[in-house]
Each structure stands twice: as structure tokens, then as C-alpha cells.
Scaffold this active site. Sequence first.
Site, PDB file in Angstrom:
ATOM      1  N   SER A   1      22.923  78.523  59.112  1.00 45.90           N
ATOM      2  CA  SER A   1      22.029  78.927  57.541  1.00 45.90           C
ATOM      3  C   SER A   1      22.997  78.147  56.589  1.00 45.90           C
ATOM      4  O   SER A   1      22.711  78.297  55.346  1.00 45.90           O
ATOM      5  CB  SER A   1      21.235  79.844  57.739  1.00 45.90           C
ATOM      6  OG  SER A   1      20.376  79.376  58.254  1.00 45.90           O
TER       7      SER A   1
ATOM      8  N   SER B   1      19.399  79.133  55.585  1.00 47.68           N
ATOM      9  CA  SER B   1      18.162  79.913  54.742  1.00 47.68           C
ATOM     10  C   SER B   1      18.986  80.481  53.591  1.00 47.68           C
ATOM     11  O   SER B   1      18.698  80.823  53.113  1.00 47.68           O
ATOM     12  CB  SER B   1      17.538  81.264  55.840  1.00 47.68           C
ATOM     13  OG  SER B   1      18.812  81.522  55.988  1.00 47.68           O
TER      14      SER B   1
ATOM     15  N   LYS C   1      23.717  85.433  48.662  1.00 45.34           N
ATOM     16  CA  LYS C   1      22.759  85.306  48.969  1.00 45.34           C
ATOM     17  C   LYS C   1      21.674  86.901  49.661  1.00 45.34           C
ATOM     18  O   LYS C   1      22.600  88.038  49.634  1.00 45.34           O
ATOM     19  CB  LYS C   1      23.177  84.866  50.460  1.00 45.34           C
ATOM     20  CG  LYS C   1      21.348  85.200  51.699  1.00 45.34           C
ATOM     21  CD  LYS C   1      21.429  84.202  52.794  1.00 45.34           C
ATOM     22  CE  LYS C   1      20.680  83.725  53.683  1.00 45.34           C
ATOM     23  NZ  LYS C   1      21.211  83.127  54.878  1.00 45.34           N
TER      24      LYS C   1
END
Length: 400
Positions: free
Chosen positions: A147, A123, A49
Site C-alpha cells: 500500500s 491504500s 495517511k
Amino acid sequence: MIEKRLEEAKRRADLNYFVYINERAAEELEALAKAGRCGKLCGLAVAVKDNIEVAGMPITNGAPYMRRVATETAPVVAALMAEGAVVIGKTNMHELALGATNINPHFGPTRNPHDPTRITGGSSGGSAGAVAIGVADVGLGTDTGGSVRIPAALCGVVGYKPPYGKLPTRGVLPLAQSLDHVGLITRSVDDLVRVMAAVGWLERELPEVKRFRFAVLMGIAENTRHVEKAFWRAVEVLERIGGVRDEVFVEARKYASARAAILLSEAAANYYHLLRGVGDKMGKDVATLLAAGAALPAVAYITAKQVKEEATQFFNKLFKKYDVVATPTTATEAIPIEEADSVAVRPKLLAYTELFNLTGHPAISVPAPTSGLPVGLQLAARDEEVLLAVAKMYEKEVAD
């Protein structure tokens, strides 16, 4: 093998999972092999990420106005690399990790692998998508309200949030330090356990669990019909593998409010300088949330921290009676991208997962039995190894 992964990542660029691809990944793996330093995870493809540092690679935190090239590698990434894993790229995410849809106004939305017109959830949506289509073996993400687990559920893979503080957050851009966790996304619980064991993230072998008590948490959110049906099928699987079920009603509204107050207050403290300096460049949702956090009085934050402790004690007491608790991971399946800015979407994605960011207990999302869009079953526990053992048994029963 790594070359094929990179080729596939580029071929599926329409899904928008990567903001940076490591063109040197195959070369790095070859160098490790030649040096005799390819360990237990040799050749494992890792998607990271884009709020986690990898030396020599850009990091944006989902925001071009924050872009820089990292000079250090986060310990959580370095641990995987030390066993021969290779970072194949940095993944698209919700701006500043402050959202659950992964609709990024700068890099575009990540698209669900099962229906590209729908969201992946966020996310950590890029990492979940990359694992779901087989480009990555492991996706690294962060989880402040769900997330990691939310996109794992909506993409049909496994998402694990370890206990608070278990994985180091150094080299990870913060959102809300009281709630932030680093988590992993894999295609199976077996893969998850193998990776964690290889780098020493499991303290002991998983126990043999023949019979266990579990509580279905009720009264938290109103599920869609599709989620409801898949969830109760998953509950039946838990009962088949030795689970004895009770239903426990939880007054979760005050817990949700407390997590929101902590999240927004700490996020505003971390990014207020950006709100003031480049707020006009931010997505509307992120700017609005940061402004709301900046406006919260200190008493709201302090009270929320007290409720956080109350929630932790409530679940600690519950876990003395039950080995695990079960909920859907989200109250809805993946929704169409054009509908994802609805105010009603946020609680439907966060209602179940945010509980265990507040308490810090380990929680995992595993796919629930369904013939349509993926649905996640969330399991949480106080004992990490028991949690993973039950999840592994559940996965085997579903597969059989």
C-alpha cells in the site's frame, strides 16, 4: 513555503488527496522557529495517511463511521515533528486500508497526477499523490500488501517499506498486525535517505557498492506490455551500475494465498464489530473481504502462518546468494477509475509487492524509465543499507 503548499493543496482539490488540511501548519512552524526547536527537517511538509494519529486532528481510517479526533500523536509522526517537520494534512485512503485502488466510496477516488481519469493505487494513494504534485515532501503511509509501494509506482515517486517492525505502529490503526508496516513516500531516494538519517531510522551510513548480484524474479505475474518494456529498461540500468543478473523462477501462488488468508483473518478480527454494526455503510469490496475473512477456518490461518515462515526462509536463502532481487512493482500501469472494480485488478496490483509483506524484508519502489504512464521497479533485500545504496545508485544513473 508552507503557506504555498497549503494553497496548492486547495488548488488541486480536484485530485482529492486530502480529507483534512492543517490550516495551522504555518503557525506551528513559526512557533518552532521562535522556540529554537526547528531541527534537521525544519519546514519539511508531511502528508499523513488518515489511519495514523496526529493529536488534535481527525482520523477516519477512510471510513466516516470511525471518525474521531486523535488525542495522541503516533511515534512515527512525532519523530519527524521533533526535527521540525510539519504535518500539512491527513490524506485520502482506501476504506480501512483494505484495498489497492484508493477508490473510496465515502470520500471519492484519489486521481492519478499524470492522468486524473486513472487510479493512484492504494491504500496510501493520497499520500503518494500529494508527494507527486509537490505539496508534500514526505508522505507517511501504511503497507500491508504493497500500500506504499503500489501508489508510489503508479504516481511516479519513491515508496519504501522498511523491514517488519523497523518503524513503530503504535498510533496506527491496524489492518493485519502480522503484515502491517509503516512506510515513507518521497520524490527521490536521496530525500528518503536524508529524512531517515535525520530521525535516526538508519543504523549506519550507506555502504559503497561497486558490484552486486541481483535476481530478477520470474513467473509471478503477467505484465502489461508497457510495464514489461519499462521494467527491462530498469534492469539494464542495474547492469550498468555494476549489477550481475540471474533470473530465478518463484512459485508465488501459495505465498499469495497465505498472505491473503492472514490478511483477511486478522482484518476480520479487527473489524468484525464494524461489519456487524455498520456493514451496510461499508463499501461493497471491503464488506465482502471482511465477511470472507470471518468465514475462514482457524486451520487456514494456522497453515498460512506456516507458509509465511517457509517464504521467509526461502528468501533468506536467496539473499545469501543475491544482494538484491528485482521485480516490477505492479504488473499493470494505472488503470482507468471506472475499470478499477474488476476482480482481475487486485492481483495485478499486489502480486509482486505482497511477497515482502509476508517475509518482512525491506522493499522499495523507484520509477522505471518510461515515456508514458509511470512504472515502478521494486527492489528488495535482506540488508536495508545495501538496498538503499543500490536504489540510490540506480536513481543517479537514471538521472544522468
